[in-house]
Design an enzyme around this catalytic site. Structure first.
Site, PDB file in Angstrom:
ATOM      1  N   GLU A 196      46.095   9.184  26.168  1.00  0.00           N
ATOM      2  CA  GLU A 196      45.357   8.094  25.494  1.00  0.00           C
ATOM      3  C   GLU A 196      43.996   8.624  25.000  1.00  0.00           C
ATOM      4  O   GLU A 196      43.582   8.375  23.870  1.00  0.00           O
ATOM      5  CB  GLU A 196      45.183   6.921  26.449  1.00  0.00           C
ATOM      6  CG  GLU A 196      44.307   5.790  25.913  1.00  0.00           C
ATOM      7  CD  GLU A 196      43.310   5.295  26.945  1.00  0.00           C
ATOM      8  OE1 GLU A 196      42.095   5.404  26.667  1.00  0.00           O
ATOM      9  OE2 GLU A 196      43.722   4.813  28.024  1.00  0.00           O
ATOM     10  N   HIS A 197      43.298   9.364  25.866  1.00  0.00           N
ATOM     11  CA  HIS A 197      42.016   9.958  25.451  1.00  0.00           C
ATOM     12  C   HIS A 197      42.214  10.935  24.293  1.00  0.00           C
ATOM     13  O   HIS A 197      41.434  10.968  23.345  1.00  0.00           O
ATOM     14  CB  HIS A 197      41.394  10.733  26.618  1.00  0.00           C
ATOM     15  CG  HIS A 197      40.604   9.891  27.554  1.00  0.00           C
ATOM     16  ND1 HIS A 197      39.283  10.122  27.838  1.00  0.00           N
ATOM     17  CD2 HIS A 197      40.943   8.798  28.286  1.00  0.00           C
ATOM     18  CE1 HIS A 197      38.853   9.230  28.704  1.00  0.00           C
ATOM     19  NE2 HIS A 197      39.838   8.418  29.003  1.00  0.00           N
ATOM     20  N   HIS A 240      47.340   8.584  30.678  1.00  0.00           N
ATOM     21  CA  HIS A 240      45.950   8.226  30.450  1.00  0.00           C
ATOM     22  C   HIS A 240      45.193   9.337  29.710  1.00  0.00           C
ATOM     23  O   HIS A 240      44.408   9.077  28.799  1.00  0.00           O
ATOM     24  CB  HIS A 240      45.293   7.905  31.796  1.00  0.00           C
ATOM     25  CG  HIS A 240      43.807   7.755  31.714  1.00  0.00           C
ATOM     26  ND1 HIS A 240      42.942   8.759  32.096  1.00  0.00           N
ATOM     27  CD2 HIS A 240      43.030   6.741  31.266  1.00  0.00           C
ATOM     28  CE1 HIS A 240      41.698   8.352  31.891  1.00  0.00           C
ATOM     29  NE2 HIS A 240      41.718   7.135  31.402  1.00  0.00           N
ATOM     30  N   GLU A 279      35.609  10.806  34.688  1.00  0.00           N
ATOM     31  CA  GLU A 279      36.075   9.429  34.869  1.00  0.00           C
ATOM     32  C   GLU A 279      36.661   9.261  36.276  1.00  0.00           C
ATOM     33  O   GLU A 279      36.416   8.266  36.952  1.00  0.00           O
ATOM     34  CB  GLU A 279      37.105   9.071  33.788  1.00  0.00           C
ATOM     35  CG  GLU A 279      37.452   7.589  33.779  1.00  0.00           C
ATOM     36  CD  GLU A 279      38.414   7.192  32.662  1.00  0.00           C
ATOM     37  OE1 GLU A 279      38.753   8.052  31.819  1.00  0.00           O
ATOM     38  OE2 GLU A 279      38.829   6.018  32.639  1.00  0.00           O
TER      39      GLU A 279
END
Lengths: 412, 424
Positions: free
Chosen positions: A50-51, A47, A126
């Site tokens: 991905e950022h 994840h 997040e």
């Protein structure tokens, strides 16, 4: 709608479902890289990566990535799951070359140290945002409780500790392993012409390198655990249940979707009539999630803390009832009608087709049209659902409760 | 008002004698049909003279009409909708109660029959009120557990004059106290054709649709327009104490209305501030400083007022800096204006959204109804595109200057500690 497919010499799979009546075109990279592919030292790296792809490449910094998408009005995003990272863009057909230039560029990111440290803070925020959401906390805890040490129980976001401790070289090593062309599917849906799409793929992705990226997808067998987590500040009690279901490789996934619709659709389902309509709970749903070599039925419940026990009894009664009697013909037809209409509505937008197209190709190496999918749902009989429930009983299940009370016991 | 602007050929309109407005757009290439019905029965109308109902009446009534209507009981009604494959939502917002539904084009007419029963002939069975009360009370508790949504409701409640900022889920006291007779009165006063708008888009046959809607809704009788008295609320600065991980930051300030000549300049300024990923808030707050995960600006329109809303959520130790940067960006937008490249980016984004909306019958049906509500007519896509093309950086910059300064600014935070809101 015509379908096309090819494989580039470096192993990248390219597919397209073209629709002349669409106004837009959607493009997506499906990378077989998710939290199940992570070791505990790099929990959350899929994840986080991905950022980081959006933070820039040799040709663009982060601001240029955003600017170059936005300049042509392209709608872009990405998402990471237990199994995959999915990058997508939707734009008007004349802007596909520009949009695809950016989307393919970011799949080969620079992963600069300075960006890595800045983005770490965003990931931590997040994580904290989801910690303020009881359903997210319960969902994460339920997966961990159900799967124990199996990689499907890994957290997608990781923890504040794992993200803080992570280094850029660790991410680069993960990237080199998982983002090889043979581990990626490129899909297009909507308005377009096949040959130029292939040329676009060759131009931007033809030089990508990397070997095979195998995944050991060991079937998971859940533990039927029970856990009660105290969150004194919450007003409602939030419960997530997990039971094993058929894997995505199984033809039973159609029956599994219909079963979840009959039992736990947000409206008109058995859980709706037993819990929501009488006002016992403000959320009671069941959904089916398929994974590579595994599958799961997730139950979601939100209710007043004092009535959690009674509501879990109600859920158990609903599940046991269907397990012993099976569905009625009427409710099976009703579920099929719902699925059919929703499929048609979704498929009218290229973006609505892209995900099912790409994921199906990734795991089945096959194309399935909307019509074929609807036929497969149409063929499911009530006997299929009875057999499915015999193979994959919904009760007992793993139960994780989050909220102001821990005075909860799972029904027998 | 409507005669002056003839609608484009693909968009049809008809006003029935009882006041109901029907708008329809045939979309080539889609199999689905969708409709959006807006009724002047939002939470604000709970406060109408003569009703004076506490918060929750609109939401409870919207749930009540689904529990049996015409010759079907609650279960038969939902089953009939499911069998037609209708995805639907009945909900009260602040201004309207809306019914939004989508299904295959061939099922549109039978679906409309079911919704006509709900709107005109709901059973309003008293036995259903206690379950509805329990459900709505629990929804309110869940909202307390959702800080991001909670802060936006609290911002709107303080920013807009009452009742135009009323939270549609209501209040715990209101939901606990409303009697069946109260809800019955709300339904009688507010579910009316004069003021109702039905937008339909997708695979439709216009003459047939118009006849069907006339047959189904023609006997719906008009009711008097309710009177609503506005009163100022506030406070303009407020903090809600919660032991959460993050502090939620929400701010609002007045902006041009939809029918104003400044409308497109206002939309452009808001989009350039925080409408997409290369917009200023995302760039300055997230990309450059890594201060938060979620930050944006959006536009909200009512008929008599419009607003710029901004939101961010972040940890306590970064929240002050986040708010400071947000306020500084609003100031910079007003002081230095926008450049041509930003304007072109904004234009490309809005235009492609407009074109892509042509792929969604649901989205078009909503746009038809909302245009009529704000303007008394439906704008064609060409008209919107031309208005966007006509914007200049000077015009948007001039408008942006009116968005700065403390006047009219409301700031609400939610979390473990309050922030300094006086200086940027």
């Amino acid at each position: 709608m015509p379908f096309h497919q090819t494989t580039l010499p470096n192993g990248l799979q390219v597919i397209a479902e073209l629709n002349d009546r669409a106004h837009s075109v959607a493009a997506g990279f499906f990378v077989k890289a998710g939290s199940r592919d992570e070791s505990s030292e790099v929990a959350g790296v899929s994840h986080f990566l991905e950022h980081m792809t959006f933070k820039g490449t040799d040709r663009r910094n982060a601001l240029a990535v955003n600017r170059d998408f936005d300049r042509v009005g392209a709608k872009h995003n990405a998402q990471t799951s237990e199994e995959d990272t999915f990058y997508h863009v939707t734009c008007l057909p004349e802007y596909l070359p520009t949009s695809f230039d950016v989307l393919s560029d970011i799949l080969r990111p620079s992963l600069r140290d300075e960006d890595f440290e800045t983005e770490k803070q965003v990931i931590v925020e997040e994580i904290r945002m989801y910690l303020d959401n009881p359903m997210s906390v319960a969902y994460e805890a339920a997966k961990t409780a159900h799967y124990g040490g199996h990689p499907l129980g890994n957290s997608i976001l990781g923890t504040v500790e794992s993200i803080t401790a992570m280094t850029a070289p660790q991410m680069r090593e993960y990237f080199d392993r998982r983002y090889s062309p043979a581990n990626i599917v490129l899909a297009f849906a909507g308005k377009g012409v096949w040959q130029p799409l292939v040329e676009l793929a060759e131009k931007h992705c033809g030089a990508w390198k990397g070997g095979p990226a195998p995944r050991q997808a060991v079937p998971a067998h859940g533990s039927r655990a029970f856990r009660a987590i105290l969150r004194a500040e919450d007003q409602q009690q939030t419960v997530v249940g997990v039971a094993d279901g058929p894997p995505l490789e199984s033809a039973d996934r159609y029956a599994a979707h219909l079963l979840a619709t009959i039992l736990g659709d947000h409206t008109g389902s058995r859980l709706y009539w037993a819990l929501i309509d009488p006002g016992h709970a403000d959320g009671a749903e069941l959904s089916y999630q398929d994974y590579n070599q595994s599958g799961a039925f997730f139950t979601f419940l939100s209710c007043e803390p004092d009535s959690t026990r009674e509501n879990l009894e109600r859920v158990a009664d609903v599940y046991r009832g269907l397990m012993s009697e099976g569905p009625t013909e009427e409710e099976l037809v009703q579920a099929k009608n719902k699925v059919l209409a929703r499929s048609v509505l979704r498929s009218e937008r290229p973006m609505g087709r892209l995900a099912s197209l790409g994921f199906h190709w990734m795991y089945h190496r096959a194309y399935i049209s909307v019509e074929q999918e609807l036929e497969a749902f149409g063929r499911v009989t009530s006997d299929d659902i009875r057999r499915l429930l015999a193979d994959w009983p919904l009760w007992p299940m793993t139960i994780v409760s989050v909220g102001p009370t821990t005075e909860i016991h799972p029904p027998a | 008002m409507t005669e002056a602007h003839s609608p484009p050929t693909t968009i049809q309109q008809h006003v029935f004698p009882n006041g109901l407005v029907l708008l329809a757009e045939a979309m080539p290439g889609v199999q689905s049909a969708a409709f959006t019905m807006l009724m002047p029965a939002g939470a604000a109308y709970e406060a109408a003279d003569g009703l004076d109902l506490p918060g929750g009446a609109a939401t409870m009534t919207a749930e009540w009409i689904t529990r049996g209507a015409g010759d079907r009981d609650s279960r038969e009604l939902l089953t009939a909708l499911d069998n037609l494959g209708v995805s639907h939502a009945e909900s009260a917002q602040t201004l309207h109660t809306s019914i939004a539904a989508a299904t295959l084009g061939r099922n549109l007419e039978p679906a409309l029959e079911l919704f006509a029963d709900m709107v005109l002939r709901p059973h309003l069975d008293e036995e259903e009120v206690e379950p509805i009360r329990a459900l709505c009370a629990q929804n309110l508790r869940s909202l307390e557990d959702d800080p991001g949504s909670k802060v936006i409701y609290e911002l709107r409640r303080r920013h807009f004059p009452d009742p135009w900022g009323r939270p549609s889920p209501g209040s715990p006291e209101g939901v606990a106290s409303l009697a069946p007779a109260d809800l019955q009165r709300f339904w009688e006063a507010s579910y009316r054709p004069n003021g109702a708008i039905l937008g339909v888009a997708g695979a439709i046959d216009w003459p047939r649709l118009r006849d069907a809607v006339g047959r189904l809704f023609g006997e719906w009788s008009p009711r008097p327009e309710p009177r609503i008295q506005e009163r100022p609320v506030g406070p303009a600065r407020d903090h809600i104490l919660r032991e959460t991980q993050q502090i939620q930051i929400a701010l609002a300030r007045p902006a041009a209305t939809v029918d104003s000549p400044d409308y497109y300049a206002a939309r452009a300024a808001v989009a350039i501030l925080g409408g997409y990923s290369s917009a200023r808030l995302f760039t300055e707050v997230r990309e450059k400083r890594g201060l938060c995960y979620s930050v944006y600006a959006s536009y909200e329109g009512h008929r008599e007022r419009g607003a710029l809303l901004c939101y961010a959520g972040t940890s306590a130790d970064r929240a002050q800096q986040t708010l400071d940067v947000m306020l500084a960006e609003i100031d910079r937008l007003g002081r230095d204006g926008v450049d041509l490249e930003e304007l072109q980016t904004m234009r490309a984004g809005l235009k492609s959204s407009l074109i892509m909306a042509q792929e969604s019958s649901m989205s078009r049906s909503g746009a038809l109804a909302s245009d009529w509500y704000f303007l008394g007519r439906v704008r064609s896509l060409d008209e919107i595109a031309e208005a966007l093309d006509a914007l200049t950086p000077e015009e948007v910059s001039r408008y942006a200057a009116s968005l700065t300064g403390p006047e009219g600014l409301t700031i609400v935070t939610l979390g473990p500690n309050a922030l300094r809101t006086s200086s940027a």
